[in-house]
Design a protein around this motif. Structure first.
Motif, PDB file in Angstrom:
ATOM      1  N   GLY A 221     -20.768  -5.141  23.007  1.00  0.00           N
ATOM      2  CA  GLY A 221     -19.382  -5.214  22.587  1.00  0.00           C
ATOM      3  C   GLY A 221     -18.538  -3.990  22.863  1.00  0.00           C
ATOM      4  O   GLY A 221     -17.521  -3.762  22.206  1.00  0.00           O
ATOM      5  N   VAL A 222     -18.931  -3.184  23.854  1.00  0.00           N
ATOM      6  CA  VAL A 222     -18.153  -1.984  24.146  1.00  0.00           C
ATOM      7  C   VAL A 222     -17.119  -2.270  25.239  1.00  0.00           C
ATOM      8  O   VAL A 222     -17.204  -3.273  25.948  1.00  0.00           O
ATOM      9  CB  VAL A 222     -19.066  -0.825  24.589  1.00  0.00           C
ATOM     10  CG1 VAL A 222     -20.024  -0.432  23.476  1.00  0.00           C
ATOM     11  CG2 VAL A 222     -19.845  -1.176  25.855  1.00  0.00           C
ATOM     12  N   ASN A 223     -16.157  -1.386  25.349  1.00  0.00           N
ATOM     13  CA  ASN A 223     -15.170  -1.423  26.426  1.00  0.00           C
ATOM     14  C   ASN A 223     -15.607  -0.432  27.501  1.00  0.00           C
ATOM     15  O   ASN A 223     -15.905   0.726  27.195  1.00  0.00           O
ATOM     16  CB  ASN A 223     -13.785  -1.055  25.905  1.00  0.00           C
ATOM     17  CG  ASN A 223     -13.308  -2.006  24.824  1.00  0.00           C
ATOM     18  OD1 ASN A 223     -13.286  -3.220  25.028  1.00  0.00           O
ATOM     19  ND2 ASN A 223     -12.949  -1.473  23.665  1.00  0.00           N
ATOM     20  N   VAL A 224     -15.664  -0.898  28.747  1.00  0.00           N
ATOM     21  CA  VAL A 224     -16.291  -0.114  29.810  1.00  0.00           C
ATOM     22  C   VAL A 224     -15.312   0.151  30.945  1.00  0.00           C
ATOM     23  O   VAL A 224     -14.569  -0.744  31.366  1.00  0.00           O
ATOM     24  CB  VAL A 224     -17.519  -0.846  30.385  1.00  0.00           C
ATOM     25  CG1 VAL A 224     -18.275   0.063  31.354  1.00  0.00           C
ATOM     26  CG2 VAL A 224     -18.444  -1.325  29.276  1.00  0.00           C
ATOM     27  N   VAL A 225     -15.329   1.383  31.440  1.00  0.00           N
ATOM     28  CA  VAL A 225     -14.704   1.744  32.702  1.00  0.00           C
ATOM     29  C   VAL A 225     -15.823   2.131  33.651  1.00  0.00           C
ATOM     30  O   VAL A 225     -16.627   3.027  33.353  1.00  0.00           O
ATOM     31  CB  VAL A 225     -13.714   2.916  32.554  1.00  0.00           C
ATOM     32  CG1 VAL A 225     -13.247   3.406  33.929  1.00  0.00           C
ATOM     33  CG2 VAL A 225     -12.512   2.501  31.717  1.00  0.00           C
ATOM     34  N   GLY A 226     -15.918   1.430  34.775  1.00  0.00           N
ATOM     35  CA  GLY A 226     -16.909   1.759  35.794  1.00  0.00           C
ATOM     36  C   GLY A 226     -16.215   2.301  37.023  1.00  0.00           C
ATOM     37  O   GLY A 226     -15.198   1.745  37.460  1.00  0.00           O
ATOM     38  N   ASP A 248     -11.285  -8.498  29.968  1.00  0.00           N
ATOM     39  CA  ASP A 248     -10.544  -7.778  28.924  1.00  0.00           C
ATOM     40  C   ASP A 248     -11.321  -6.578  28.400  1.00  0.00           C
ATOM     41  O   ASP A 248     -10.745  -5.739  27.685  1.00  0.00           O
ATOM     42  CB  ASP A 248     -10.222  -8.721  27.753  1.00  0.00           C
ATOM     43  CG  ASP A 248     -11.476  -9.316  27.110  1.00  0.00           C
ATOM     44  OD1 ASP A 248     -12.492  -9.490  27.828  1.00  0.00           O
ATOM     45  OD2 ASP A 248     -11.446  -9.614  25.904  1.00  0.00           O
ATOM     46  N   ARG A 249     -12.593  -6.469  28.778  1.00  0.00           N
ATOM     47  CA  ARG A 249     -13.412  -5.368  28.251  1.00  0.00           C
ATOM     48  C   ARG A 249     -14.005  -4.469  29.328  1.00  0.00           C
ATOM     49  O   ARG A 249     -14.542  -3.410  29.015  1.00  0.00           O
ATOM     50  CB  ARG A 249     -14.552  -5.925  27.384  1.00  0.00           C
ATOM     51  CG  ARG A 249     -14.117  -6.241  25.966  1.00  0.00           C
ATOM     52  CD  ARG A 249     -15.310  -6.543  25.091  1.00  0.00           C
ATOM     53  NE  ARG A 249     -15.663  -7.950  25.168  1.00  0.00           N
ATOM     54  CZ  ARG A 249     -16.826  -8.438  24.766  1.00  0.00           C
ATOM     55  NH1 ARG A 249     -17.741  -7.636  24.276  1.00  0.00           N
ATOM     56  NH2 ARG A 249     -17.076  -9.726  24.846  1.00  0.00           N
TER      57      ARG A 249
END
Length: 431
Positions: A221-226, A248-249
Protein backbone atom coordinates in the motif's frame (compact mmCIF):
# COMPACT_ATOMS: atom_id res chain seq x y z
CA UNK A 1 45.65 -34.84 -43.65
CA UNK A 2 43.41 -33.18 -41.04
CA UNK A 3 45.78 -32.19 -38.26
CA UNK A 4 44.82 -28.66 -37.19
CA UNK A 5 43.52 -29.72 -33.74
CA UNK A 6 46.63 -31.62 -32.57
CA UNK A 7 48.88 -28.86 -33.89
CA UNK A 8 46.77 -26.24 -32.15
CA UNK A 9 46.71 -28.21 -28.90
CA UNK A 10 50.49 -28.59 -28.93
CA UNK A 11 51.09 -24.90 -29.63
CA UNK A 12 48.65 -23.73 -26.94
CA UNK A 13 50.18 -26.03 -24.33
CA UNK A 14 53.61 -24.74 -25.31
CA UNK A 15 52.41 -21.18 -24.72
CA UNK A 16 50.61 -21.90 -21.45
CA UNK A 17 53.12 -24.32 -20.04
CA UNK A 18 50.39 -26.71 -18.80
CA UNK A 19 48.20 -29.41 -20.36
CA UNK A 20 45.00 -28.20 -21.99
CA UNK A 21 42.02 -29.41 -19.88
CA UNK A 22 39.48 -29.34 -22.74
CA UNK A 23 39.37 -30.98 -26.14
CA UNK A 24 40.06 -29.04 -29.32
CA UNK A 25 37.88 -29.58 -32.40
CA UNK A 26 39.19 -27.70 -35.42
CA UNK A 27 37.64 -26.46 -38.64
CA UNK A 28 39.12 -29.39 -40.59
CA UNK A 29 37.26 -31.95 -38.44
CA UNK A 30 40.31 -33.04 -36.44
CA UNK A 31 40.17 -33.42 -32.64
CA UNK A 32 42.72 -33.59 -29.84
CA UNK A 33 42.68 -33.48 -26.06
CA UNK A 34 41.35 -35.36 -23.04
CA UNK A 35 38.68 -37.96 -23.96
CA UNK A 36 35.24 -37.13 -22.57
CA UNK A 37 36.10 -33.50 -21.81
CA UNK A 38 34.02 -30.62 -23.25
CA UNK A 39 35.30 -29.53 -26.65
CA UNK A 40 36.40 -26.04 -27.60
CA UNK A 41 35.21 -25.84 -31.20
CA UNK A 42 37.46 -23.65 -33.37
CA UNK A 43 35.19 -23.13 -36.36
CA UNK A 44 37.64 -21.21 -38.56
CA UNK A 45 41.07 -19.59 -38.70
CA UNK A 46 39.62 -16.20 -37.84
CA UNK A 47 39.37 -17.35 -34.22
CA UNK A 48 43.16 -17.75 -34.10
CA UNK A 49 43.74 -14.33 -35.61
CA UNK A 50 41.51 -12.79 -32.96
CA UNK A 51 43.43 -14.60 -30.21
CA UNK A 52 46.82 -13.60 -31.54
CA UNK A 53 45.77 -9.98 -31.87
CA UNK A 54 44.17 -9.85 -28.40
CA UNK A 55 45.63 -12.68 -26.28
CA UNK A 56 43.56 -13.74 -23.29
CA UNK A 57 39.98 -12.99 -22.39
CA UNK A 58 39.08 -10.31 -24.93
CA UNK A 59 40.33 -12.31 -27.91
CA UNK A 60 38.42 -15.39 -26.76
CA UNK A 61 35.26 -13.38 -26.21
CA UNK A 62 35.45 -11.70 -29.61
CA UNK A 63 35.77 -15.12 -31.24
CA UNK A 64 32.84 -16.45 -29.16
CA UNK A 65 30.54 -13.52 -29.91
CA UNK A 66 31.35 -13.66 -33.63
CA UNK A 67 30.61 -17.38 -33.71
CA UNK A 68 34.21 -18.33 -34.56
CA UNK A 69 34.45 -20.32 -31.29
CA UNK A 70 31.92 -22.58 -29.62
CA UNK A 71 31.58 -25.19 -26.89
CA UNK A 72 30.43 -28.75 -27.48
CA UNK A 73 29.43 -30.22 -24.12
CA UNK A 74 28.45 -28.70 -20.81
CA UNK A 75 29.13 -24.95 -20.91
CA UNK A 76 29.62 -24.66 -17.15
CA UNK A 77 32.17 -27.51 -17.09
CA UNK A 78 34.10 -26.00 -19.98
CA UNK A 79 34.23 -22.54 -18.40
CA UNK A 80 35.24 -23.99 -15.05
CA UNK A 81 38.07 -25.97 -16.64
CA UNK A 82 39.29 -22.96 -18.60
CA UNK A 83 39.02 -20.45 -15.76
CA UNK A 84 42.43 -21.26 -14.32
CA UNK A 85 44.06 -20.77 -17.72
CA UNK A 86 42.36 -17.58 -18.77
CA UNK A 87 40.19 -15.64 -16.33
CA UNK A 88 42.23 -16.35 -13.21
CA UNK A 89 45.53 -15.94 -15.03
CA UNK A 90 44.95 -12.76 -17.05
CA UNK A 91 48.41 -11.41 -17.78
CA UNK A 92 49.40 -7.79 -18.12
CA UNK A 93 51.49 -6.37 -20.95
CA UNK A 94 54.73 -6.59 -18.95
CA UNK A 95 54.24 -10.30 -18.28
CA UNK A 96 53.55 -10.97 -21.96
CA UNK A 97 56.70 -9.11 -23.02
CA UNK A 98 58.74 -11.17 -20.56
CA UNK A 99 57.17 -14.39 -21.84
CA UNK A 100 58.02 -13.50 -25.44
CA UNK A 101 61.72 -13.42 -24.51
CA UNK A 102 61.53 -17.21 -24.25
CA UNK A 103 62.55 -18.73 -27.63
CA UNK A 104 60.05 -21.58 -27.21
CA UNK A 105 57.20 -19.13 -26.64
CA UNK A 106 58.22 -17.09 -29.70
CA UNK A 107 58.32 -20.26 -31.73
CA UNK A 108 54.82 -21.23 -30.56
CA UNK A 109 53.49 -17.79 -31.47
CA UNK A 110 55.01 -18.07 -34.95
CA UNK A 111 53.42 -21.49 -35.30
CA UNK A 112 50.01 -20.14 -34.35
CA UNK A 113 50.44 -17.26 -36.80
CA UNK A 114 51.16 -19.69 -39.64
CA UNK A 115 48.13 -21.77 -38.67
CA UNK A 116 45.92 -18.67 -38.37
CA UNK A 117 46.44 -17.56 -41.95
CA UNK A 118 46.88 -14.05 -43.35
CA UNK A 119 46.53 -10.95 -41.18
CA UNK A 120 45.13 -8.40 -40.34
CA UNK A 121 42.60 -9.75 -37.83
CA UNK A 122 38.87 -9.28 -38.44
CA UNK A 123 37.24 -6.24 -36.81
CA UNK A 124 35.60 -6.64 -33.38
CA UNK A 125 31.98 -7.86 -33.40
CA UNK A 126 29.42 -5.08 -33.68
CA UNK A 127 28.14 -5.96 -30.19
CA UNK A 128 31.36 -4.58 -28.67
CA UNK A 129 31.06 -1.11 -27.16
CA UNK A 130 32.75 1.60 -29.19
CA UNK A 131 34.28 3.98 -26.69
CA UNK A 132 33.96 7.71 -27.15
CA UNK A 133 35.95 10.40 -25.43
CA UNK A 134 34.98 12.01 -22.17
CA UNK A 135 34.67 11.29 -18.48
CA UNK A 136 33.01 8.25 -16.99
CA UNK A 137 29.75 8.41 -15.04
CA UNK A 138 28.46 11.69 -16.36
CA UNK A 139 24.72 11.81 -16.94
CA UNK A 140 25.27 11.33 -20.66
CA UNK A 141 27.78 8.46 -20.39
CA UNK A 142 25.65 6.65 -17.78
CA UNK A 143 22.58 6.91 -19.97
CA UNK A 144 24.53 5.53 -22.92
CA UNK A 145 25.89 2.63 -20.84
CA UNK A 146 22.46 1.76 -19.43
CA UNK A 147 20.94 1.86 -22.90
CA UNK A 148 23.59 -0.56 -24.21
CA UNK A 149 22.66 -3.14 -21.60
CA UNK A 150 18.95 -2.70 -21.01
CA UNK A 151 17.58 -1.53 -24.36
CA UNK A 152 18.16 -4.91 -25.98
CA UNK A 153 14.44 -5.49 -26.31
CA UNK A 154 11.77 -6.27 -23.75
CA UNK A 155 10.79 -9.46 -25.59
CA UNK A 156 14.34 -10.76 -25.18
CA UNK A 157 14.35 -10.01 -21.45
CA UNK A 158 10.97 -11.75 -21.08
CA UNK A 159 12.67 -14.92 -22.35
CA UNK A 160 15.61 -14.62 -19.95
CA UNK A 161 13.89 -13.35 -16.81
CA UNK A 162 10.53 -15.05 -17.08
CA UNK A 163 7.20 -13.54 -16.01
CA UNK A 164 8.63 -11.80 -12.93
CA UNK A 165 10.80 -9.47 -15.08
CA UNK A 166 13.16 -9.05 -12.13
CA UNK A 167 16.79 -8.61 -13.17
CA UNK A 168 18.57 -9.13 -9.86
CA UNK A 169 19.37 -11.91 -7.42
CA UNK A 170 16.34 -13.93 -6.31
CA UNK A 171 15.82 -15.28 -2.78
CA UNK A 172 15.57 -19.08 -2.78
CA UNK A 173 13.95 -21.21 -0.10
CA UNK A 174 15.52 -24.33 -1.64
CA UNK A 175 17.68 -25.04 -4.71
CA UNK A 176 14.84 -26.92 -6.40
CA UNK A 177 12.38 -24.04 -6.05
CA UNK A 178 11.06 -22.01 -8.96
CA UNK A 179 12.57 -18.78 -10.21
CA UNK A 180 9.21 -17.02 -10.05
CA UNK A 181 8.66 -17.91 -6.40
CA UNK A 182 12.23 -16.93 -5.52
CA UNK A 183 11.86 -13.53 -7.19
CA UNK A 184 8.55 -12.90 -5.44
CA UNK A 185 10.16 -13.82 -2.12
CA UNK A 186 13.05 -11.43 -2.83
CA UNK A 187 10.68 -8.52 -3.45
CA UNK A 188 8.79 -9.34 -0.27
CA UNK A 189 12.06 -9.58 1.68
CA UNK A 190 13.05 -6.10 0.49
CA UNK A 191 9.69 -4.67 1.50
CA UNK A 192 9.91 -6.25 4.96
CA UNK A 193 13.45 -5.03 5.49
CA UNK A 194 12.33 -1.51 4.60
CA UNK A 195 9.38 -1.82 7.00
CA UNK A 196 6.93 -0.47 4.41
CA UNK A 197 3.51 0.67 5.61
CA UNK A 198 0.42 1.91 3.74
CA UNK A 199 0.68 5.54 2.66
CA UNK A 200 4.46 5.76 2.84
CA UNK A 201 6.60 7.02 -0.05
CA UNK A 202 9.17 4.67 -1.62
CA UNK A 203 11.84 5.68 -4.14
CA UNK A 204 13.01 2.75 -6.26
CA UNK A 205 16.33 3.72 -7.84
CA UNK A 206 17.00 1.80 -11.04
CA UNK A 207 13.45 0.46 -11.12
CA UNK A 208 13.91 -1.82 -14.13
CA UNK A 209 10.63 -3.12 -15.54
CA UNK A 210 8.66 -2.04 -12.47
CA UNK A 211 8.44 -5.30 -10.52
CA UNK A 212 9.57 -3.89 -7.16
CA UNK A 213 7.35 -0.82 -7.52
CA UNK A 214 4.31 -2.95 -8.38
CA UNK A 215 4.89 -5.39 -5.51
CA UNK A 216 5.40 -2.63 -2.93
CA UNK A 217 2.31 -0.73 -4.03
CA UNK A 218 0.04 -3.76 -4.41
CA UNK A 219 1.13 -5.76 -1.35
CA UNK A 220 2.10 -2.97 1.07
CA UNK A 221 0.00 0.00 0.00
CA UNK A 222 2.86 2.44 -0.49
CA UNK A 223 3.21 5.21 -3.07
CA UNK A 224 6.20 4.58 -5.32
CA UNK A 225 8.40 6.65 -7.60
CA UNK A 226 10.62 4.49 -9.80
CA UNK A 227 13.46 5.98 -11.84
CA UNK A 228 15.36 4.43 -14.74
CA UNK A 229 17.57 5.67 -17.57
CA UNK A 230 16.13 3.12 -19.99
CA UNK A 231 13.23 4.35 -22.12
CA UNK A 232 12.28 0.77 -23.06
CA UNK A 233 12.07 -0.25 -19.41
CA UNK A 234 9.91 2.76 -18.56
CA UNK A 235 7.41 2.08 -21.35
CA UNK A 236 7.12 -1.57 -20.30
CA UNK A 237 6.81 -0.75 -16.58
CA UNK A 238 4.09 1.88 -17.16
CA UNK A 239 1.99 -0.61 -19.13
CA UNK A 240 2.30 -3.21 -16.38
CA UNK A 241 1.32 -0.64 -13.77
CA UNK A 242 -1.72 0.38 -15.79
CA UNK A 243 -2.73 -3.27 -16.22
CA UNK A 244 -2.49 -3.70 -12.42
CA UNK A 245 -4.65 -0.61 -11.82
CA UNK A 246 -1.87 1.09 -9.84
CA UNK A 247 -1.35 4.31 -11.79
CA UNK A 248 -2.58 6.34 -8.83
CA UNK A 249 0.16 4.90 -6.61
CA UNK A 250 3.14 4.27 -8.90
CA UNK A 251 4.99 6.75 -11.08
CA UNK A 252 7.80 5.66 -13.42
CA UNK A 253 10.24 8.33 -14.59
CA UNK A 254 13.05 8.29 -17.14
CA UNK A 255 15.30 10.22 -14.80
CA UNK A 256 18.79 10.14 -13.35
CA UNK A 257 18.74 9.54 -9.60
CA UNK A 258 20.89 12.66 -9.27
CA UNK A 259 17.99 14.71 -10.57
CA UNK A 260 15.35 13.45 -8.11
CA UNK A 261 14.37 16.50 -6.06
CA UNK A 262 10.98 15.69 -4.51
CA UNK A 263 12.09 14.11 -1.24
CA UNK A 264 11.84 13.27 1.53
CA UNK A 265 10.97 9.61 1.09
CA UNK A 266 10.20 7.13 3.84
CA UNK A 267 12.33 4.45 2.20
CA UNK A 268 14.62 3.89 -0.78
CA UNK A 269 15.35 0.64 -2.59
CA UNK A 270 18.41 0.42 -4.83
CA UNK A 271 18.51 -3.13 -6.23
CA UNK A 272 21.29 -4.02 -8.65
CA UNK A 273 21.86 -0.40 -9.59
CA UNK A 274 24.86 0.73 -7.53
CA UNK A 275 27.27 -1.34 -9.66
CA UNK A 276 26.78 1.31 -12.36
CA UNK A 277 27.74 4.24 -10.12
CA UNK A 278 31.54 3.90 -10.14
CA UNK A 279 34.10 4.30 -7.37
CA UNK A 280 34.68 8.00 -7.95
CA UNK A 281 31.01 8.84 -7.63
CA UNK A 282 29.97 6.37 -4.96
CA UNK A 283 30.19 8.71 -1.98
CA UNK A 284 28.15 11.31 -3.87
CA UNK A 285 25.59 8.59 -4.71
CA UNK A 286 25.30 7.65 -1.03
CA UNK A 287 24.96 11.30 -0.01
CA UNK A 288 22.29 11.89 -2.63
CA UNK A 289 20.19 9.01 -1.28
CA UNK A 290 20.79 10.10 2.31
CA UNK A 291 19.50 13.55 1.42
CA UNK A 292 16.33 12.11 -0.14
CA UNK A 293 15.36 10.17 3.01
CA UNK A 294 13.43 11.57 5.93
CA UNK A 295 15.03 11.14 9.39
CA UNK A 296 14.48 7.53 10.40
CA UNK A 297 14.10 6.46 6.76
CA UNK A 298 15.71 3.24 5.53
CA UNK A 299 17.81 2.45 2.47
CA UNK A 300 18.12 -1.08 1.10
CA UNK A 301 21.22 -1.27 -1.08
CA UNK A 302 21.41 -4.58 -2.99
CA UNK A 303 24.81 -4.75 -4.72
CA UNK A 304 27.32 -7.18 -6.21
CA UNK A 305 30.71 -7.15 -4.47
CA UNK A 306 34.14 -8.38 -5.50
CA UNK A 307 36.81 -9.82 -3.26
CA UNK A 308 39.24 -7.20 -1.89
CA UNK A 309 42.80 -7.05 -3.22
CA UNK A 310 46.02 -6.60 -1.32
CA UNK A 311 46.76 -3.72 -3.69
CA UNK A 312 43.46 -2.07 -4.57
CA UNK A 313 45.16 0.09 -7.21
CA UNK A 314 45.63 -3.09 -9.29
CA UNK A 315 41.87 -3.54 -9.77
CA UNK A 316 40.69 -3.29 -13.35
CA UNK A 317 37.21 -3.83 -14.75
CA UNK A 318 36.80 -7.23 -16.42
CA UNK A 319 37.47 -6.76 -20.14
CA UNK A 320 34.54 -8.90 -21.32
CA UNK A 321 31.99 -7.33 -18.98
CA UNK A 322 33.16 -3.80 -19.78
CA UNK A 323 33.19 -4.28 -23.55
CA UNK A 324 30.03 -6.34 -24.00
CA UNK A 325 27.79 -6.37 -20.93
CA UNK A 326 27.98 -3.49 -18.43
CA UNK A 327 30.05 -0.66 -19.93
CA UNK A 328 31.68 1.46 -17.21
CA UNK A 329 30.37 -0.82 -14.44
CA UNK A 330 32.58 -1.28 -11.39
CA UNK A 331 32.55 -3.66 -8.45
CA UNK A 332 33.76 -2.74 -4.97
CA UNK A 333 34.49 -4.88 -1.91
CA UNK A 334 31.68 -5.01 0.63
CA UNK A 335 33.77 -3.19 3.22
CA UNK A 336 34.30 -0.27 0.85
CA UNK A 337 30.56 0.01 0.20
CA UNK A 338 29.71 -0.02 3.91
CA UNK A 339 32.38 2.59 4.62
CA UNK A 340 31.05 4.92 1.93
CA UNK A 341 27.50 4.60 3.23
CA UNK A 342 28.72 5.45 6.72
CA UNK A 343 30.73 8.40 5.44
CA UNK A 344 27.55 9.71 3.83
CA UNK A 345 25.87 9.73 7.25
CA UNK A 346 24.03 6.40 7.25
CA UNK A 347 23.98 4.01 10.17
CA UNK A 348 24.52 0.55 8.68
CA UNK A 349 22.30 -1.86 10.60
CA UNK A 350 22.32 -5.14 8.70
CA UNK A 351 24.29 -6.91 5.97
CA UNK A 352 23.06 -10.17 4.42
CA UNK A 353 25.02 -12.14 1.84
CA UNK A 354 22.98 -13.78 -0.93
CA UNK A 355 25.95 -15.16 -2.89
CA UNK A 356 24.61 -18.69 -3.41
CA UNK A 357 21.19 -17.26 -4.27
CA UNK A 358 22.63 -15.36 -7.22
CA UNK A 359 24.30 -18.48 -8.60
CA UNK A 360 20.92 -20.25 -8.58
CA UNK A 361 19.28 -17.22 -10.20
CA UNK A 362 21.81 -17.04 -13.02
CA UNK A 363 21.49 -20.74 -13.75
CA UNK A 364 17.75 -20.21 -13.97
CA UNK A 365 18.22 -17.38 -16.47
CA UNK A 366 20.62 -19.45 -18.58
CA UNK A 367 18.10 -22.31 -18.63
CA UNK A 368 15.38 -19.89 -19.78
CA UNK A 369 17.63 -18.56 -22.54
CA UNK A 370 18.67 -22.00 -23.75
CA UNK A 371 15.06 -23.24 -23.74
CA UNK A 372 14.15 -20.56 -26.32
CA UNK A 373 17.53 -20.17 -27.98
CA UNK A 374 16.24 -19.83 -31.52
CA UNK A 375 13.75 -17.12 -30.63
CA UNK A 376 16.30 -15.30 -28.47
CA UNK A 377 18.72 -15.15 -31.41
CA UNK A 378 15.97 -13.90 -33.70
CA UNK A 379 15.05 -11.12 -31.25
CA UNK A 380 18.48 -9.89 -30.12
CA UNK A 381 20.75 -11.24 -32.84
CA UNK A 382 23.04 -14.30 -32.58
CA UNK A 383 25.98 -12.29 -31.24
CA UNK A 384 24.02 -10.62 -28.47
CA UNK A 385 22.42 -13.91 -27.45
CA UNK A 386 25.88 -15.49 -27.22
CA UNK A 387 27.06 -12.57 -25.05
CA UNK A 388 24.23 -13.10 -22.56
CA UNK A 389 24.66 -16.87 -22.42
CA UNK A 390 28.40 -16.61 -21.77
CA UNK A 391 28.24 -13.82 -19.21
CA UNK A 392 25.43 -15.36 -17.18
CA UNK A 393 27.03 -18.83 -17.12
CA UNK A 394 30.45 -17.40 -16.21
CA UNK A 395 28.92 -15.25 -13.48
CA UNK A 396 27.05 -18.23 -12.02
CA UNK A 397 30.40 -20.00 -11.61
CA UNK A 398 32.00 -16.86 -10.15
CA UNK A 399 29.33 -16.68 -7.44
CA UNK A 400 29.59 -20.41 -6.74
CA UNK A 401 33.39 -20.20 -6.38
CA UNK A 402 33.25 -17.10 -4.13
CA UNK A 403 35.04 -14.92 -6.67
CA UNK A 404 32.22 -12.39 -6.34
CA UNK A 405 29.29 -12.00 -3.97
CA UNK A 406 26.10 -10.01 -3.55
CA UNK A 407 24.82 -8.33 -0.40
CA UNK A 408 21.75 -6.54 0.89
CA UNK A 409 22.70 -3.68 3.19
CA UNK A 410 20.11 -1.96 5.38
CA UNK A 411 21.18 1.57 6.30
CA UNK A 412 19.19 4.14 8.27
CA UNK A 413 19.19 7.90 8.31
CA UNK A 414 19.18 7.76 12.09
CA UNK A 415 17.93 11.02 13.67
CA UNK A 416 19.73 12.92 16.42
CA UNK A 417 17.62 11.15 19.03
CA UNK A 418 19.35 7.89 18.07
CA UNK A 419 16.04 6.12 17.47
CA UNK A 420 16.61 3.89 14.44
CA UNK A 421 13.08 2.50 14.27
CA UNK A 422 14.41 -1.03 13.83
CA UNK A 423 13.31 -3.96 16.01
CA UNK A 424 15.65 -5.30 18.64
CA UNK A 425 15.90 -8.49 16.61
CA UNK A 426 16.06 -7.04 13.12
CA UNK A 427 16.13 -10.30 11.16
CA UNK A 428 12.45 -10.71 11.98
CA UNK A 429 11.80 -7.60 9.86
CA UNK A 430 8.44 -7.06 11.57
CA UNK A 431 8.75 -3.36 12.36
Amino acid sequence: MADAAPRLKSLIEQLLGVPLPVRIRAWDGSEAGPPGAPALVVRNRRALRRLLWKPGELGLVRAWVAGDLGIDGDLYSALDLMAGLIWEREEDARTLVQALRDPDVRAAVRGLARLAGPFPPPPPPREEVRRGRGHLHTRRSDKRAISHHYDVGNDFYEIVLGPSMVYSCAYWEAPDGTLENAQRDKLELVCRKLGLKPGQRLLDVGCGWGSMAIHAAREHGVNVVGVTLSHEQAVYARKRIADEGLTDRVEIRVQDYRDVADGPYDAISSIGMAEHVGAERYLAYARDLYGLLKPGGRLLNHQIARRPRQDESSYAVDAFIDAYVFPDGELAPLGTTVTQLERAGFEVRDVESLREHYALTLRGWVANLEAQWGRAQALAGPGRARVWRLYMAACALAFERNRIGVNQVIAVRTPDTGTSGLPLRPRTWDA
